[in-house]
Design an enzyme around this catalytic site. Sequence first.
Site: not given
Length: 214
Positions: A35, A64, A135
């Site tokens: 992130m 991811h 998601m």
Amino acid sequence: MKISASILATQLTALANTVPNFKKEGIDLVHMDVMDGNFVPQISFGEAVNKEIKAMTQIPLDVHLMVEKPENHVPKYYELNPYCITFHAETTRFPIRLAQEIKKNGPKVGVSLNPGTPVSALETLLPYIDLVLIMTVEPGFYGQKFVDGGMDKIRKVKSLISNYPIELEVDGGVNDTNIKELSQAGVDICVVGAGLFKSGDPSENGIRLKSLVK
């Protein structure tokens, strides 16, 4: 059903004690949520932590990327030989070129959709990718509940990719109450956080979750 263990749900200060004990019978992949604080509000970890995790286990990484302009980040992960590198359809103007670049360097290519992103965003990408990650929570916030309408979206995506050799992965709110329905809907990989790490041994919890879909 494959189980991808979400490292974000672990006690990060204890990774050196936890990760080396992962067993392949219960955990198939190690899910690394990268992130950047831009695409999602949180900042997590990057390639340095991924490299350390890689050195702790033989279980492949499931990378991811929750980052803007993922094309600037993916080269950092090739040397780790991950199972898959997944980027979000919402984050790049060049998804086909990026998919081709990732595949050329070895990993499988995944594309992820946020809860509010329509399934139609996948249509032009299907010939170029190996995995779709749906998601079922808003990305960037740990511990959310499975979103309303998530199961319907999963079924729509499964129908869309049915003619392609593409795996379907789900991330968010997966637990022992819905994993069987997810399997029945055609999900191949479940990202699991609290369901593995909240209590007990993560690998044994993974084995138990897998037993629920047999």
